[in-house]
Design an enzyme around this catalytic site. Sequence first.
Site, mmCIF file in Angstrom:
data_model
loop_
_atom_site.group_PDB
_atom_site.id
_atom_site.type_symbol
_atom_site.label_atom_id
_atom_site.label_comp_id
_atom_site.label_asym_id
_atom_site.label_seq_id
_atom_site.Cartn_x
_atom_site.Cartn_y
_atom_site.Cartn_z
ATOM 1 N N GLU A 88 10.403 -3.968 5.422
ATOM 2 C CA GLU A 88 9.419 -3.436 4.426
ATOM 3 C C GLU A 88 10.115 -3.687 2.913
ATOM 4 O OE1 GLU A 88 6.262 -2.975 4.529
ATOM 5 O OE2 GLU A 88 6.194 -0.764 4.400
ATOM 6 N N THR A 109 2.206 -4.907 -3.932
ATOM 7 C CA THR A 109 2.867 -3.556 -3.598
ATOM 8 C C THR A 109 4.117 -3.124 -4.679
ATOM 9 O OG1 THR A 109 2.414 -3.739 -1.326
ATOM 10 C CG2 THR A 109 3.877 -2.347 -1.806
#
Length: 323
Positions: free
Chosen positions: A130, A183
């Site tokens: 991530e 993101t």
Amino acid sequence: MVSSTFFAPATSANLAAGFDILGMALSKIGDKVTAYKTNKSNIEIISIKGDQGQLPLDPTQNTASVAVAALLKYVGYSGGIGLEIEKKMPLCSGLGSSAASAAAAVAAVNHLLQLELTAKELVPFAMQGEAVASGSAHADNVAPSLMGGIVLIRSYHPLDVIQLSVPENLYYSIVHPNLSINTKEAREQVPQNIPVKHATQQMGNIATFVAGLYSNNLNLISNGLEDWIAEPARAKSIPGFSLVKQAALDAGALGAGLSGSGPSMFAFSDALSTAEDCACQMSDIFNNQNITSNLYFGKVNTRGAFLVTEKPDTEDLISGDLA
């Protein structure tokens, strides 16, 4: 060639009150990763399907391979691993796309090498994947993708992940407008400092939401679905955000808000028919702005990542669950 294939579900993070500490697993959409033992001494991404060529094959830049590298380093495995990634969900959607790849990859390798780590024990390694995608090793997507259900991240130092109760009559709606939000850029929009009164309200909301889950009190869940941290800053990036949110509430939703960093939006309902109606009404608002969208609705997925067996002319069959 010895292989292992795992499917990891898409997720919705934050859930209004829980910025970076709440996430839930969704049904049907997600990513599938097959892991192979190879005669090489490195990690190789053999192929990626469903990404329209957007994702890197470089193993140092892909969330799946970075997560696997962290896992192999931890267990001291020096053999080669090949990965085939199949994206079964939109990218940059606010639905945990990068997390699903990382989760499915570490789950597949865990099974392939018979490491016998639990889903919860795999979370730290998936978090490293991530970090490549978002610039932050957060767990609110990878934890529910691996473990299923709704999870709470009590602490990151040390990592403490808690699986929460999920009421039987809690349903979700997700609408993904065909917009793209980076993101990393979305995280930069979130203020680093907030007024004490907003922090106090946020603490009250998250406590109310969790209390509602455990007491099966949908009114409490509804009262807790309010974000004073990330959503005020991020909502301006979503065309018609307030109209979409109001459409969900008018259709009977318990509450609604951004899914992760967006552009997807979520809503909770007390019935499947209501969840479907909410999704349709939310989608209509985007359509009125000439923005096409994909919609999803259903019950919270309590299974998490699972081993699949492929057979000709059949859907994937569940052949075992990750502990």
